[in-house]
Design a protein around this motif. Structure first.
Motif, PDB file in Angstrom:
ATOM      1  N   HIS A 141      -2.624   4.619  -5.101  1.00  0.00           N
ATOM      2  CA  HIS A 141      -3.409   3.396  -5.195  1.00  0.00           C
ATOM      3  C   HIS A 141      -3.787   2.952  -3.787  1.00  0.00           C
ATOM      4  CE1 HIS A 141      -1.488   3.568  -9.122  1.00  0.00           C
ATOM      5  NE2 HIS A 141      -0.344   3.678  -8.465  1.00  0.00           N
ATOM      6  N   ILE A 142      -5.016   2.528  -3.637  1.00  0.00           N
ATOM      7  CA  ILE A 142      -5.567   2.213  -2.317  1.00  0.00           C
ATOM      8  C   ILE A 142      -6.157   0.802  -2.316  1.00  0.00           C
ATOM      9  CG2 ILE A 142      -7.490   2.737  -0.747  1.00  0.00           C
ATOM     10  CD1 ILE A 142      -5.421   4.754  -0.376  1.00  0.00           C
ATOM     11  N   GLN A 171     -10.134  -4.417  13.713  1.00  0.00           N
ATOM     12  CA  GLN A 171      -8.738  -4.285  13.267  1.00  0.00           C
ATOM     13  C   GLN A 171      -8.589  -4.679  11.793  1.00  0.00           C
ATOM     14  OE1 GLN A 171      -6.552  -6.635  16.177  1.00  0.00           O
ATOM     15  NE2 GLN A 171      -6.459  -4.908  17.589  1.00  0.00           N
ATOM     16  N   LEU A 172      -9.474  -4.134  10.957  1.00  0.00           N
ATOM     17  CA  LEU A 172      -9.506  -4.514   9.548  1.00  0.00           C
ATOM     18  C   LEU A 172      -8.282  -4.031   8.779  1.00  0.00           C
ATOM     19  CD1 LEU A 172     -13.296  -3.909   8.738  1.00  0.00           C
ATOM     20  CD2 LEU A 172     -12.146  -6.040   9.372  1.00  0.00           C
ATOM     21  N   GLY A 173      -7.634  -2.965   9.281  1.00  0.00           N
ATOM     22  CA  GLY A 173      -6.442  -2.472   8.608  1.00  0.00           C
ATOM     23  C   GLY A 173      -5.330  -3.506   8.543  1.00  0.00           C
ATOM     24  N   ALA A 174      -5.305  -4.437   9.504  1.00  0.00           N
ATOM     25  CA  ALA A 174      -4.262  -5.474   9.533  1.00  0.00           C
ATOM     26  C   ALA A 174      -4.380  -6.416   8.342  1.00  0.00           C
ATOM     27  CB  ALA A 174      -4.352  -6.253  10.838  1.00  0.00           C
ATOM     28  N   ASN A 175      -5.526  -6.422   7.665  1.00  0.00           N
ATOM     29  CA  ASN A 175      -5.728  -7.326   6.524  1.00  0.00           C
ATOM     30  C   ASN A 175      -5.265  -6.731   5.205  1.00  0.00           C
ATOM     31  OD1 ASN A 175      -7.019  -9.095   8.323  1.00  0.00           O
ATOM     32  ND2 ASN A 175      -9.013  -8.113   7.970  1.00  0.00           N
ATOM     33  N   ILE A 176      -4.904  -5.441   5.199  1.00  0.00           N
ATOM     34  CA  ILE A 176      -4.477  -4.789   3.962  1.00  0.00           C
ATOM     35  C   ILE A 176      -3.049  -5.212   3.634  1.00  0.00           C
ATOM     36  CG2 ILE A 176      -4.009  -2.564   2.855  1.00  0.00           C
ATOM     37  CD1 ILE A 176      -6.274  -1.388   4.578  1.00  0.00           C
ATOM     38  N   PRO A 177      -2.802  -5.770   2.456  1.00  0.00           N
ATOM     39  CA  PRO A 177      -1.483  -6.314   2.140  1.00  0.00           C
ATOM     40  C   PRO A 177      -0.442  -5.239   1.799  1.00  0.00           C
ATOM     41  CG  PRO A 177      -2.953  -6.589   0.262  1.00  0.00           C
ATOM     42  CD  PRO A 177      -3.788  -6.011   1.382  1.00  0.00           C
ATOM     43  N   ASP A 178       0.709  -5.325   2.450  1.00  0.00           N
ATOM     44  CA  ASP A 178       1.894  -4.514   2.117  1.00  0.00           C
ATOM     45  C   ASP A 178       1.615  -3.023   1.952  1.00  0.00           C
ATOM     46  OD1 ASP A 178       3.434  -6.916   1.977  1.00  0.00           O
ATOM     47  OD2 ASP A 178       2.682  -7.238  -0.061  1.00  0.00           O
ATOM     48  N   PRO A 179       1.062  -2.369   2.972  1.00  0.00           N
ATOM     49  CA  PRO A 179       0.845  -0.916   2.843  1.00  0.00           C
ATOM     50  C   PRO A 179       2.165  -0.171   2.723  1.00  0.00           C
ATOM     51  CG  PRO A 179       0.497  -1.633   5.110  1.00  0.00           C
ATOM     52  CD  PRO A 179       0.669  -2.881   4.303  1.00  0.00           C
ATOM     53  N   HIS A 181       2.728   2.991   3.680  1.00  0.00           N
ATOM     54  CA  HIS A 181       2.949   3.747   4.910  1.00  0.00           C
ATOM     55  C   HIS A 181       2.227   3.038   6.056  1.00  0.00           C
ATOM     56  CE1 HIS A 181       4.389   6.878   2.240  1.00  0.00           C
ATOM     57  NE2 HIS A 181       3.223   6.932   1.641  1.00  0.00           N
ATOM     58  N   GLU A 182       2.984   2.492   6.972  1.00  0.00           N
ATOM     59  CA  GLU A 182       2.377   1.826   8.120  1.00  0.00           C
ATOM     60  C   GLU A 182       1.640   2.860   8.975  1.00  0.00           C
ATOM     61  OE1 GLU A 182       2.194  -1.273   8.987  1.00  0.00           O
ATOM     62  OE2 GLU A 182       3.547  -2.229   7.538  1.00  0.00           O
ATOM     63  N   ASN A 183       0.484   2.492   9.464  1.00  0.00           N
ATOM     64  CA  ASN A 183      -0.285   3.328  10.400  1.00  0.00           C
ATOM     65  C   ASN A 183      -0.719   4.662   9.801  1.00  0.00           C
ATOM     66  OD1 ASN A 183       0.115   1.354  12.467  1.00  0.00           O
ATOM     67  ND2 ASN A 183       2.151   2.215  12.844  1.00  0.00           N
ATOM     68  N   VAL A 207      -1.062   1.459  -1.344  1.00  0.00           N
ATOM     69  CA  VAL A 207      -0.295   0.264  -1.710  1.00  0.00           C
ATOM     70  C   VAL A 207       0.378   0.526  -3.060  1.00  0.00           C
ATOM     71  CG1 VAL A 207      -1.821  -1.321  -0.464  1.00  0.00           C
ATOM     72  CG2 VAL A 207      -2.298  -0.777  -2.869  1.00  0.00           C
ATOM     73  N   LYS A 208       1.273  -0.386  -3.462  1.00  0.00           N
ATOM     74  CA  LYS A 208       1.908  -0.268  -4.767  1.00  0.00           C
ATOM     75  C   LYS A 208       0.894  -0.568  -5.868  1.00  0.00           C
ATOM     76  CE  LYS A 208       6.576  -1.406  -3.220  1.00  0.00           C
ATOM     77  NZ  LYS A 208       7.707  -2.376  -3.322  1.00  0.00           N
ATOM     78  N   GLU A 209       1.113   0.049  -7.025  1.00  0.00           N
ATOM     79  CA  GLU A 209       0.221  -0.171  -8.163  1.00  0.00           C
ATOM     80  C   GLU A 209       0.129  -1.654  -8.501  1.00  0.00           C
ATOM     81  OE1 GLU A 209      -0.450   1.420 -12.765  1.00  0.00           O
ATOM     82  OE2 GLU A 209       1.384   1.937 -11.655  1.00  0.00           O
TER      83      GLU A 209
END
Length: 294
Positions: A141-142, A171-179, A181-183, A207-209
């Protein structure tokens, strides 16, 4: 399987059938490939998508007939595979910048004239041999940002790098909630429409389902598939993009023809992790869904 022979067979068929209905499915059947695999192999070997090639050959055929004959425009349109003169006029003007009548009245024939593709490409040139890992990736899930683009006239080669620059600059990746795998970021090609060359490119993180996507982002699910995973050769900052492009070319012009696999789906993606940091020894992975050839 000799991929050049298979693609050449369809190129010959296209030339003999410009006035007929040509579909991706029919051409893939002639090549003895599945439709999606044929679409990707044709693009890698010929340099453009199947239906874009057909469109350009039809319009070139029409331009030559307009200039060298006195046939009625409607007859030329039909012989070039168009059912209606209005749609032919529109497509012709978009391609040549003038109407069919204006083109006929010009003093000289002019481009763009798109000749039949000549396959002088030599597959299996040798050199570095790249063996992929075969892995089964569970459903994932993405959440990320998506861009709609097309592979017509290299539009995607312009859009996608600009999309990545915008993503990194802001730095849009910083807005993705609770990834999960970091980075670890994925660049995903999906929702292909081989008839038009359009597809969706998604930059995101796993991300989690059921994770809720913030405003301006999308949440997407992808099924479990078997992938051939290719790791690009180590490269410095300057040659990293070339290394990635060369690996994509290798996959379709060398590895697939020599393997017992074909492309199995309408998703493929690039994985970027800590190996991409720094300016030396940069690497990334390309995931291609595969299945055994029949």
């Amino acid at each position: 399987m000799d991929y050049v022979v298979c693609i050449q067979r369809t190129l010959d068929y296209i030339e003999e059938s410009l006035n007929e209905q040509l579909t991706l499915e029919k051409l893939a059947e002639i090549a003895c490939f599945s439709p999606f695999h044929y679409h990707r192999v044709f693009q890698a070997i010929v340099g453009e998508s199947v239906m874009e090639y057909v469109r350009k050959r039809r319009l070139t055929f029409a331009a030559e007939r307009l200039f060298y004959t006195d046939e009625k425009v409607i007859n030329i349109a039909i012989d070039a595979g168009f059912q209606y003169q209005e749609s032919f006029n529109r497509a012709f003007k978009n391609f040549y910048g003038v109407s069919p009548k204006q083109y006929r009245n010009a003093k000289r024939i002019s481009g763009p004239l798109h000749g039949k593709a000549c396959l002088n490409i030599k597959l299996f040139p040798g050199g570095h041999k790249m063996e992929p890992k075969l892995v089964t990736k569970p459903a994932f899930h993405i959440i990320g940002y998506e861009l709609k683009t097309k592979n017509e006239d290299g539009q995607n080669n312009k859009d996608i790098p600009e999309f990545w620059q915008q993503y990194m600059r802001n730095q849009l990746g910083a807005n993705i909630p609770d990834p999960i795998h970091e980075n670890v970021e994925l660049g995903i090609c999906t929702d292909f429409n081989p008839e038009t060359g359009e597809f969706v490119y998604l930059i995101g993180m796993e991300v989690k389902e059921g994770t809720q996507a913030p405003a301006g982002m999308v949440y997407r699910n992808f099924p479990e598939l078997e992938y051939a995973v290719f790791t690009t050769p180590k490269a410095n900052e300057e040659s990293f993009t070339t290394s990635i492009q060369s690996t994509w070319n290798y996959i379709f012009t060398e590895w697939f023809p020599q393997s017992e696999y074909e492309h199995s789906g309408s998703i493929e993606f690039e994985l970027y992790d800590e190996r991409c940091y720094g300016t030396e020894n940069k690497q990334m992975d390309i995931y291609i869904p595969v299945k055994k050839r029949r």
